[in-house]
Scaffold this active site. Structure first.
Site: not given
Lengths: 229, 229, 229, 229
Positions: C27-28, C44-45, C73, C75, C94, C96, C119, C168, C226
């Site tokens: 994720g990032n 990244s990583g 990243s 991405d 992003h 997973h 909502d 993905h 709300y």
């Protein structure tokens, strides 16, 4: 005013989070002081991790804020009609807890297919009918309360202290706010087990009437022998 | 009396909570002192978060309270018949743990479709027949025990230390209370994996007999070579 | 430079882990400073448990590293095109996360079958089309961004701040990095509940339009009532 | 001897528990010292909560205990054959982690239906064939190793560092014990997501070859550009 009770309602709200029945702002607990005609309820849209006891809002039975600087829960009108129509209840809970919400979204009652269910709810947990377009565009939260009352016209709200709102999620109630939270915990577990039970055996509909009676009245009413005296 | 054992049974009860096999008051553990004919068991309806060792109740094999100020578990009669009929067991556990309960509610035995199951239970975990109306309305908890014994008439309770009660939930047993809790932990995991295994491959029924024998007797009995000596 | 914002983006990244939306390095999160044309993004990583605020990478809108010793990243190109095309967003996420990823892998949009969804997302959460062989073998991460933009050509990205990338996983966006993380939390819960809702009632497609409008605009836009003012 | 490595293998074992891939005694991690022809492995049947670094057992490649007072894991013979046949691996892990075990019990490979899978495993994770009666009744754990090797006769064990043992559970491997544990974490998540993906869209079989290649080689091999240099 009512500082002790605000703390109690705050703690009942936080219990929802501890029991993983709410995330973000998705739930609210209230409790009524019947002799004063006042209800204490969570403020609207405040995340559970930021909530404090002093933020609890006091409203009268018409929904007018009597004390508190924040707006009460957007669902206040639903809570109030339940207090008016179900005269013996002291607490109301609304959540979007996943399993009960799933049944509500599926527009299906939760059938009584096991002893855990029968120990707490005397038969299926009903699902309300879908609101009409007019009800949705009118006083939405009040109409939500009215359709719960309609759903219980032929049922005893004391024997089934829970309901699913079509396409939305569950409400539960109880003697006070903690008891209503307890019923939310039970409802979530029962909703999950009913789902998987029917996955294994889709032919089930409900347990035999004599088993339901035995289990429910073993724990509730004058002949109960479960627990301590 | 039996203070050490009360502490042990209390801890076995709390282990159920730590392993997430119980919520609220939904479970109970007992252990027998065979030479004295006494059983120590959880009191009825006490929430796990409030339970203390000193609350454990001592009963004789007829269910008479010998020590303790609280009522024993409502399921005491079921525990006692298991101690009477299964002469080598020392501990009994009852829970409403979700996955085992789901199979019980579905009125289906848990088939042996994997090595984890075969390592601990020699074949399927059976489900009792539904009680008759007369049994339900009679001495319900005693009849529940009797139907377990009936289910094991053709089975060896030492090779399958677990049963599902139709429409209700599981009982397990073992050498002592901790061993019975261990079997509850295994049962829950095995029940979950069997469910999803059959979702992927509904054609499975049971593993080959030679695999079941290999796995079970690798861990149990005189030829076992798993673990330490 | 931008030390405060690096800390904020770091914390938004860690929130993903706390909310169980990421494991390992999956994720990032990024946030844009529009007046400077700079974006801060996770390196990244780097596993979440080793991540520090000072590791955050600053890139310009062409993806050139302006500050930081680590690679941004993988991405990043996807994030950048979203900032360029969706002019009102301030943060992108992003992950997973399991449930949103499951729908993405299944190559299906998440239908709006409940109030919790309505909502937050005005209608279904779309799934992109599968990339062509040429797009996959070309500038893969850029093409991933382009296909998101294509998917929103007929949709308002402000009303549905989330998308599923075919085979993905999800991207979400929001006013800033924390708001984008909030939308990831909502998306995951909504994705899970939609799955089980349709298991119970496969005939559902979407909620009535008037209910969707009522729920969404009760919380968003000029008529919202709300939450607090 | 090898005290540092014993600690490392102990920690890799405990990581399995932290990542919720094992309960009770259901798993084991080993690491090889290729220059000495020695393997360090978890002792048999020791519960994870009681495990210590000094209990790790050192065996040679024939399975003879070189150091340690406890018996090595019952699965030692399986680990050893993997070290002999897969010359580049340094660590091996076996668990009964739920989702990977469910696919193994279902006797099905895990299809590659998503990017998360493709990022780590180059195509489906295979399932071994069922052992014959003779293999089961013979040297069971050695035969389990042999059938893994047979399964990889036409596959590259470096591109798919995981296998499902029919009716049993997963083995993974890697550069060292920690890398093998990492692959177990990935396998479990991938196994879960594949299950639900196919529930939503049962028509899926595998992702397009060009997508698989792009994703896998983006992270592995000479052209990789994911992560840090």
């Amino acid at each position: 005013m009512l500082e002790e009770l605000k703390k109690k309602v705050y703690e009942a709200n936080m219990e929802l989070q501890r029991e993983r029945l709410v995330i973000l702002t998705w739930g609210n607990v209230s409790e009524i002081v019947r002799e004063k005609g006042l209800v204490i309820i969570k403020p609207s849209g405040v995340p559970y991790q930021e909530l404090t006891a002093s933020q609890m809002v006091v409203v009268d039975l018409e929904g007018k804020v009597v004390e508190g600087t924040l707006r009460p829960s957007v669902d206040t009108a639903t809570h109030l009609i339940l207090y008016k129509e179900f005269s013996e209840i002291g607490g109301v809970v609304h959540t979007h807890s996943a399993w009960a919400t799933i049944w509500a979204q599926a527009q299906k009652p939760i059938p009584c297919v096991g002893g855990t269910h029968a120990d707490h709810f005397f038969g299926k947990v009903p699902c309300t009918r879908l609101l009409t377009e007019k009800e949705i565009e009118g006083d939405f939260e009040l109409e939500t309360g009215k359709v719960i009352v309609e759903t219980f016209r032929e049922r005893d709200y004391r024997h089934v202290p829970a309901v699913l709102i079509d396409s939305h999620g569950p409400f539960t109630w109880g003697k006070d706010s903690h008891d209503a939270v307890h019923n939310s915990v039970v409802l979530e577990e029962v909703a999950k087990m009913a789902f998987y039970t029917l996955e294994i055996n889709p032919s089930l509909t409900a347990m035999p009437e004599e088993m339901l009676k035995k289990r429910f009245f073993r724990k509730h009413g004058p002949g109960a022998y479960y627990g301590q005296q």
